[in-house]
Design a protein around this motif. Structure first.
Motif, mmCIF file in Angstrom:
data_model
loop_
_atom_site.group_PDB
_atom_site.id
_atom_site.type_symbol
_atom_site.label_atom_id
_atom_site.label_comp_id
_atom_site.label_asym_id
_atom_site.label_seq_id
_atom_site.Cartn_x
_atom_site.Cartn_y
_atom_site.Cartn_z
ATOM 1 N N ARG A 181 31.113 103.026 145.313
ATOM 2 C CA ARG A 181 31.655 102.903 146.668
ATOM 3 C C ARG A 181 33.135 102.502 146.649
ATOM 4 N NH1 ARG A 181 30.135 104.877 150.908
ATOM 5 N NH2 ARG A 181 28.008 104.212 150.616
ATOM 6 N N ASN A 182 33.550 101.665 145.690
ATOM 7 C CA ASN A 182 34.936 101.192 145.630
ATOM 8 C C ASN A 182 35.907 102.242 145.072
ATOM 9 O OD1 ASN A 182 34.569 101.189 142.859
ATOM 10 N ND2 ASN A 182 34.611 98.971 142.648
ATOM 11 N N ARG A 235 19.830 105.731 142.187
ATOM 12 C CA ARG A 235 19.631 104.469 142.896
ATOM 13 C C ARG A 235 20.947 104.037 143.539
ATOM 14 N NH1 ARG A 235 18.896 103.350 137.535
ATOM 15 N NH2 ARG A 235 20.698 102.419 136.538
ATOM 16 N N ARG A 236 20.855 103.256 144.561
ATOM 17 C CA ARG A 236 22.021 102.845 145.342
ATOM 18 C C ARG A 236 22.865 101.784 144.635
ATOM 19 N NH1 ARG A 236 21.855 99.991 151.117
ATOM 20 N NH2 ARG A 236 24.072 99.886 151.480
ATOM 21 N N PHE A 237 22.238 100.905 143.871
ATOM 22 C CA PHE A 237 22.995 99.842 143.207
ATOM 23 C C PHE A 237 22.745 99.873 141.708
ATOM 24 C CE2 PHE A 237 22.844 98.225 147.524
ATOM 25 C CZ PHE A 237 24.146 97.765 147.694
ATOM 26 N N THR A 238 23.834 99.720 140.959
ATOM 27 C CA THR A 238 23.766 99.511 139.521
ATOM 28 C C THR A 238 24.389 98.143 139.285
ATOM 29 O OG1 THR A 238 23.993 101.872 139.111
ATOM 30 C CG2 THR A 238 24.448 100.396 137.261
ATOM 31 N N GLU A 248 27.853 99.353 144.053
ATOM 32 C CA GLU A 248 27.137 100.300 144.914
ATOM 33 C C GLU A 248 27.489 101.727 144.491
ATOM 34 O OE1 GLU A 248 26.294 101.483 149.565
ATOM 35 O OE2 GLU A 248 27.744 99.899 149.120
ATOM 36 N N THR A 249 26.473 102.460 144.123
ATOM 37 C CA THR A 249 26.638 103.846 143.697
ATOM 38 C C THR A 249 26.568 104.750 144.920
ATOM 39 O OG1 THR A 249 25.571 103.329 141.586
ATOM 40 C CG2 THR A 249 25.659 105.651 142.207
ATOM 41 N N VAL A 250 27.486 105.721 145.002
ATOM 42 C CA VAL A 250 27.441 106.691 146.100
ATOM 43 C C VAL A 250 26.927 108.043 145.617
ATOM 44 C CG1 VAL A 250 29.145 105.557 147.559
ATOM 45 C CG2 VAL A 250 29.910 107.225 145.864
ATOM 46 N N ARG A 251 27.096 108.314 144.327
ATOM 47 C CA ARG A 251 26.554 109.550 143.746
ATOM 48 C C ARG A 251 26.678 109.491 142.225
ATOM 49 N NH1 ARG A 251 31.030 110.571 146.257
ATOM 50 N NH2 ARG A 251 32.866 111.311 145.177
ATOM 51 N N LEU A 252 25.959 110.367 141.585
ATOM 52 C CA LEU A 252 26.078 110.559 140.146
ATOM 53 C C LEU A 252 26.618 111.957 139.905
ATOM 54 C CD1 LEU A 252 22.652 109.145 138.909
ATOM 55 C CD2 LEU A 252 24.843 107.953 139.043
ATOM 56 N N PHE A 253 27.173 112.156 138.738
ATOM 57 C CA PHE A 253 27.623 113.474 138.331
ATOM 58 C C PHE A 253 27.152 113.691 136.905
ATOM 59 C CE2 PHE A 253 30.544 116.529 136.500
ATOM 60 C CZ PHE A 253 30.541 117.514 137.477
ATOM 61 N N TYR A 254 26.462 114.808 136.675
ATOM 62 C CA TYR A 254 25.926 115.118 135.348
ATOM 63 C C TYR A 254 26.598 116.356 134.767
ATOM 64 C CZ TYR A 254 21.998 111.956 136.146
ATOM 65 O OH TYR A 254 21.225 110.851 136.382
ATOM 66 N N GLU A 255 26.845 116.297 133.473
ATOM 67 C CA GLU A 255 27.296 117.453 132.714
ATOM 68 C C GLU A 255 26.360 117.601 131.522
ATOM 69 O OE1 GLU A 255 31.367 117.199 131.466
ATOM 70 O OE2 GLU A 255 32.120 117.235 133.525
ATOM 71 N N ALA A 256 26.190 118.837 131.093
ATOM 72 C CA ALA A 256 25.313 119.097 129.947
ATOM 73 C C ALA A 256 25.898 120.200 129.090
ATOM 74 C CB ALA A 256 23.924 119.513 130.425
#
Length: 147
Positions: A134-135, A42-45, A49-57
């Motif tokens: 975004r920041n 989603r764009r906002f949390t 403002e979120t620009v991307r997520l990064f996942y690790e597993a």
């Protein structure tokens, strides 16, 4: 597509999740209920403002737990086919991070089994999420299983 079996597709992948292929995989002549859930970036949390997520597993541990969840779902509901896919790496806004899909003879069971799978995945599977804002700031999001 690397299905775990003819009736189960459980995978962690770095590439974009193949949402169009999931419906095809879930087709079963006996199935009257197909439920597919896609969790997207989603764009906002809150105010950020979120620009991307990064996942690790921890892939081997995560896959083991994902298989156990699908097994529990099939023991509880008459699941004909199941999909449990999760991304790792970078996931842009609007892209799917996770896809859960279930086919059962009737819709109520499909809804219940799908809800169980996504809720339990978030609680117990060792996948970590970092939000990139975004920041320029970043934040690793606490998961239920870390509590």
């Amino acid at each position: 597509m690397a299905a775990s079996s003819p009736n189960e597709w459980i995978e962690i992948m770095e590439d974009e999740l193949p949402t169009a292929v999931v419906h095809e995989f879930l087709y079963a002549g006996e199935g009257g209920g197909v439920c597919i859930f896609a969790g997207t970036t989603r764009r906002f949390t809150g105010e950020k403002e979120t620009v991307r997520l990064f996942y690790e597993a921890h892939n081997s541990m995560a896959l083991k737990e994902m298989r156990a969840l699908v097994s529990r779902a099939t023991e509880t509901w008459p699941v004909l086919k199941a999909v449990l896919l999760h991304r790792t790496g970078e996931v842009a806004v609007g892209q799917a991070s996770v896809i859960v899909g279930v086919t059962t003879p009737h819709r109520d069971d499909a809804f219940l089994a799908s809800r169980f799978l996504i809720d339990e995945l978030k609680k117990s599977v060792q996948i970590w999420k970092k939000e990139v804002y975004r920041n320029g700031s970043t934040e690793w999001v606490e998961t239920d299983w870390e509590s």
